[in-house]
Motif scaffolding. Structure first.
Motif, PDB file in Angstrom:
ATOM      1  N   ARG A 113       0.833  -1.215   0.000  1.00 35.77           N
ATOM      2  CA  ARG A 113       0.000   0.000   0.000  1.00 35.77           C
ATOM      3  C   ARG A 113       0.856   1.249   0.000  1.00 35.77           C
ATOM      4  NH1 ARG A 113      -2.945  -3.067   3.756  1.00 35.77           N
ATOM      5  NH2 ARG A 113      -2.139  -1.822   5.505  1.00 35.77           N
ATOM      6  N   ALA A 114       1.974   1.209   0.739  1.00 39.42           N
ATOM      7  CA  ALA A 114       2.864   2.366   0.793  1.00 39.42           C
ATOM      8  C   ALA A 114       3.474   2.641  -0.588  1.00 39.42           C
ATOM      9  CB  ALA A 114       3.975   2.140   1.818  1.00 39.42           C
ATOM     10  N   LEU A 115       3.831   1.575  -1.301  1.00 41.40           N
ATOM     11  CA  LEU A 115       4.362   1.757  -2.652  1.00 41.40           C
ATOM     12  C   LEU A 115       3.306   2.375  -3.560  1.00 41.40           C
ATOM     13  CD1 LEU A 115       6.370  -1.558  -3.144  1.00 41.40           C
ATOM     14  CD2 LEU A 115       7.252   0.712  -2.613  1.00 41.40           C
ATOM     15  N   SER A 116       2.055   1.990  -3.361  1.00 41.81           N
ATOM     16  CA  SER A 116       0.965   2.578  -4.144  1.00 41.81           C
ATOM     17  C   SER A 116       0.813   4.064  -3.841  1.00 41.81           C
ATOM     18  CB  SER A 116      -0.353   1.856  -3.849  1.00 41.81           C
ATOM     19  OG  SER A 116      -0.286   0.503  -4.246  1.00 41.81           O
ATOM     20  N   ARG A 117       0.999   4.434  -2.581  1.00 39.30           N
ATOM     21  CA  ARG A 117       0.879   5.849  -2.227  1.00 39.30           C
ATOM     22  C   ARG A 117       2.013   6.672  -2.826  1.00 39.30           C
ATOM     23  NH1 ARG A 117      -0.815   3.629   2.763  1.00 39.30           N
ATOM     24  NH2 ARG A 117       1.263   3.812   3.665  1.00 39.30           N
ATOM     25  N   ARG A 118       3.167   6.049  -3.012  1.00 38.33           N
ATOM     26  CA  ARG A 118       4.282   6.755  -3.637  1.00 38.33           C
ATOM     27  C   ARG A 118       4.000   7.035  -5.107  1.00 38.33           C
ATOM     28  NH1 ARG A 118      10.178   4.475  -1.715  1.00 38.33           N
ATOM     29  NH2 ARG A 118      10.010   5.003   0.491  1.00 38.33           N
ATOM     30  N   ALA A 119       3.215   6.145  -5.716  1.00 41.09           N
ATOM     31  CA  ALA A 119       2.849   6.317  -7.124  1.00 41.09           C
ATOM     32  C   ALA A 119       1.337   6.391  -7.208  1.00 41.09           C
ATOM     33  CB  ALA A 119       3.375   5.158  -7.961  1.00 41.09           C
ATOM     34  N   PRO A 120       0.734   7.574  -7.061  1.00 40.91           N
ATOM     35  CA  PRO A 120      -0.713   7.700  -6.977  1.00 40.91           C
ATOM     36  C   PRO A 120      -1.456   7.086  -8.148  1.00 40.91           C
ATOM     37  CG  PRO A 120       0.351   9.778  -6.409  1.00 40.91           C
ATOM     38  CD  PRO A 120       1.419   8.868  -6.945  1.00 40.91           C
ATOM     39  N   ASP A 121      -0.840   7.044  -9.336  1.00 35.64           N
ATOM     40  CA  ASP A 121      -1.532   6.466 -10.474  1.00 35.64           C
ATOM     41  C   ASP A 121      -1.707   4.965 -10.340  1.00 35.64           C
ATOM     42  OD1 ASP A 121       1.363   6.572 -10.748  1.00 35.64           O
ATOM     43  OD2 ASP A 121       1.054   5.559 -12.670  1.00 35.64           O
ATOM     44  N   LEU A 122      -0.954   4.332  -9.401  1.00 34.26           N
ATOM     45  CA  LEU A 122      -1.106   2.896  -9.171  1.00 34.26           C
ATOM     46  C   LEU A 122      -2.111   2.602  -8.065  1.00 34.26           C
ATOM     47  CD1 LEU A 122       2.621   1.711  -9.221  1.00 34.26           C
ATOM     48  CD2 LEU A 122       0.989   1.820 -11.107  1.00 34.26           C
ATOM     49  N   ARG A 123      -2.495   3.611  -7.318  1.00 30.60           N
ATOM     50  CA  ARG A 123      -3.367   3.384  -6.185  1.00 30.60           C
ATOM     51  C   ARG A 123      -4.752   2.959  -6.657  1.00 30.60           C
ATOM     52  NH1 ARG A 123      -4.020   8.590  -2.921  1.00 30.60           N
ATOM     53  NH2 ARG A 123      -1.766   8.455  -3.194  1.00 30.60           N
ATOM     54  N   PRO A 124      -5.256   1.808  -6.163  1.00 30.63           N
ATOM     55  CA  PRO A 124      -6.578   1.376  -6.601  1.00 30.63           C
ATOM     56  C   PRO A 124      -7.684   2.175  -5.910  1.00 30.63           C
ATOM     57  CG  PRO A 124      -5.655  -0.207  -5.033  1.00 30.63           C
ATOM     58  CD  PRO A 124      -4.607   0.833  -5.269  1.00 30.63           C
ATOM     59  N   PRO A 125      -8.324   3.110  -6.590  1.00 23.29           N
ATOM     60  CA  PRO A 125      -9.360   3.918  -5.956  1.00 23.29           C
ATOM     61  C   PRO A 125     -10.611   3.097  -5.700  1.00 23.29           C
ATOM     62  CG  PRO A 125      -9.300   4.351  -8.292  1.00 23.29           C
ATOM     63  CD  PRO A 125      -8.156   3.423  -8.008  1.00 23.29           C
ATOM     64  N   GLU A 126     -11.426   3.561  -4.755  1.00 19.23           N
ATOM     65  CA  GLU A 126     -12.670   2.848  -4.465  1.00 19.23           C
ATOM     66  C   GLU A 126     -13.610   2.917  -5.650  1.00 19.23           C
ATOM     67  OE1 GLU A 126     -14.403   4.221  -0.888  1.00 19.23           O
ATOM     68  OE2 GLU A 126     -12.761   3.541   0.389  1.00 19.23           O
ATOM     69  N   ALA A 127     -13.550   4.004  -6.434  1.00 19.61           N
ATOM     70  CA  ALA A 127     -14.425   4.139  -7.595  1.00 19.61           C
ATOM     71  C   ALA A 127     -13.706   4.918  -8.689  1.00 19.61           C
ATOM     72  CB  ALA A 127     -15.716   4.848  -7.212  1.00 19.61           C
ATOM     73  N   LEU A 128     -13.938   4.495  -9.921  1.00 21.01           N
ATOM     74  CA  LEU A 128     -13.439   5.208 -11.100  1.00 21.01           C
ATOM     75  C   LEU A 128     -14.637   5.673 -11.910  1.00 21.01           C
ATOM     76  CD1 LEU A 128     -10.538   2.904 -12.351  1.00 21.01           C
ATOM     77  CD2 LEU A 128     -10.292   5.226 -11.490  1.00 21.01           C
ATOM     78  N   GLU A 129     -14.524   6.847 -12.518  1.00 20.16           N
ATOM     79  CA  GLU A 129     -15.640   7.387 -13.290  1.00 20.16           C
ATOM     80  C   GLU A 129     -15.202   7.727 -14.707  1.00 20.16           C
ATOM     81  OE1 GLU A 129     -17.208  10.691 -11.152  1.00 20.16           O
ATOM     82  OE2 GLU A 129     -18.041   9.460  -9.536  1.00 20.16           O
ATOM     83  N   PHE A 130     -16.110   7.514 -15.638  1.00 20.21           N
ATOM     84  CA  PHE A 130     -15.901   7.921 -17.018  1.00 20.21           C
ATOM     85  C   PHE A 130     -17.263   8.080 -17.667  1.00 20.21           C
ATOM     86  CE2 PHE A 130     -15.337   6.964 -21.578  1.00 20.21           C
ATOM     87  CZ  PHE A 130     -14.487   8.017 -21.898  1.00 20.21           C
ATOM     88  N   GLY A 131     -17.505   9.260 -18.264  1.00 18.04           N
ATOM     89  CA  GLY A 131     -18.809   9.509 -18.862  1.00 18.04           C
ATOM     90  C   GLY A 131     -19.911   9.355 -17.830  1.00 18.04           C
ATOM     91  N   ASP A 132     -20.917   8.538 -18.147  1.00 17.18           N
ATOM     92  CA  ASP A 132     -22.011   8.297 -17.209  1.00 17.18           C
ATOM     93  C   ASP A 132     -21.803   7.029 -16.394  1.00 17.18           C
ATOM     94  OD1 ASP A 132     -22.351   6.438 -19.187  1.00 17.18           O
ATOM     95  OD2 ASP A 132     -24.375   7.057 -19.757  1.00 17.18           O
ATOM     96  N   LEU A 133     -20.573   6.492 -16.410  1.00 10.66           N
ATOM     97  CA  LEU A 133     -20.274   5.239 -15.714  1.00 10.66           C
ATOM     98  C   LEU A 133     -19.481   5.465 -14.435  1.00 10.66           C
ATOM     99  CD1 LEU A 133     -19.089   2.930 -18.631  1.00 10.66           C
ATOM    100  CD2 LEU A 133     -21.276   2.792 -17.423  1.00 10.66           C
ATOM    101  N   THR A 134     -19.733   4.605 -13.452  1.00  8.24           N
ATOM    102  CA  THR A 134     -18.915   4.534 -12.251  1.00  8.24           C
ATOM    103  C   THR A 134     -18.542   3.076 -12.022  1.00  8.24           C
ATOM    104  OG1 THR A 134     -20.024   6.425 -11.214  1.00  8.24           O
ATOM    105  CG2 THR A 134     -18.816   4.935  -9.759  1.00  8.24           C
ATOM    106  N   LEU A 135     -17.254   2.823 -11.854  1.00  6.53           N
ATOM    107  CA  LEU A 135     -16.776   1.481 -11.558  1.00  6.53           C
ATOM    108  C   LEU A 135     -16.532   1.398 -10.064  1.00  6.53           C
ATOM    109  CD1 LEU A 135     -15.865  -1.227 -12.877  1.00  6.53           C
ATOM    110  CD2 LEU A 135     -13.544  -0.282 -12.907  1.00  6.53           C
ATOM    111  N   ASP A 136     -17.345   0.621  -9.376  1.00 11.72           N
ATOM    112  CA  ASP A 136     -17.314   0.532  -7.918  1.00 11.72           C
ATOM    113  C   ASP A 136     -16.457  -0.652  -7.502  1.00 11.72           C
ATOM    114  OD1 ASP A 136     -17.809   0.137  -5.203  1.00 11.72           O
ATOM    115  OD2 ASP A 136     -19.891   0.801  -5.346  1.00 11.72           O
TER     116      ASP A 136
END
Length: 226
Positions: A113-136
């Motif tokens: 998890r600490a390595l993920s925090r060092r590289a924010p683009d690798l951090r798995p977010p709780e939700a991703l959004e694109f257009g009218d979609l949300t990936l939970d």
């Protein structure tokens, strides 16, 4: 996030793989330094967990060659040796963390998890959004307005890759490597099958987002709304 484990102790490697997958990561295993380096150089891994004492090529040599090739993937080194000189050598070779065996499972997952925090683009977010979609991520579901649909693990990973790489074309080869791993026997039709599954779920959700096929190249996610 895909993690490579390079560990010659077969039982420990399998335990680490199970632990990481229980925590929502995808993990592949190699048992010697040469194959570990080959896999790490493929560029499909977001984090490498690397043992020091390995057959064919030790972990320090693997890490030196990995960094010399320009790889910036975060590396967590594992060793049974606790001497300061060994830890210093590992860090000087380019390791991000150094963990001494035996260690608590919680300690290892905390390091990841600490390595993920060092590289924010690798951090798995709780939700991703694109257009009218949300990936939970918590529900393993794709949501559009008041409709939602559950995704299998491969469908979820595919949707995550497409959303995170919005505006980019992902080749079949890239999707094969990211979703099935370097040594998998999966073929192009596996990608086509899961693209079809995901398209049907987008239609079920009545989403305006579409998966566009770029002939002879790959796939990209598009939102036609202005």
């Amino acid at each position: 996030m895909r993690i490579l484990i390079v560990e010659d102790e077969v039982r420990l490697a399998a335990t680490l793989q199970d632990l990481l997958e229980l925590n929502g990561y995808t993990a592949d295993v190699c048992h010697d330094g040469e194959s570990g380096l080959d896999n790490a150089l493929s560029g499909i891994y977001d984090v490498v967990i690397l043992d020091v004492m390995l057959p064919r090529m030790d972990g320090f040599s693997v890490l030196r060659q990995l960094r010399a090739a320009g790889s910036a993937a975060p590396v967590l080194m594992l060793t049974a040796r606790s001497e300061v000189a060994d830890r210093v050598e590992g860090l000087d070779c380019g390791a991000d963390y150094y963990l001494t065996k035996p260690f608590e499972p919680r300690e290892l997952t905390a390091c990841v998890r600490a390595l993920s925090r060092r590289a924010p683009d690798l951090r798995p977010p709780e939700a991703l959004e694109f257009g009218d979609l949300t990936l939970d991520r918590n529900a393993f579901a794709l949501v559009c307005a008041d409709r939602s649909v559950h995704l299998s693990r491969k469908e979820f990973d595919l949707a995550e890759l497409l959303i995170r790489n919005r505006g980019q074309i992902l080749t079949k080869e890239t999707l094969l490597l990211k979703l099935w791993g370097y040594d998998s026997e999966a073929e192009d039709n596996h990608v086509e099958v899961y693209i079809s599954f995901l398209r049907k779920k987008l239609e079920h959700l009545r989403s305006r987002v579409k998966i566009r096929t770029i002939r002879m190249v790959g796939y990209t996610l598009e939102d036609p709304a202005p």
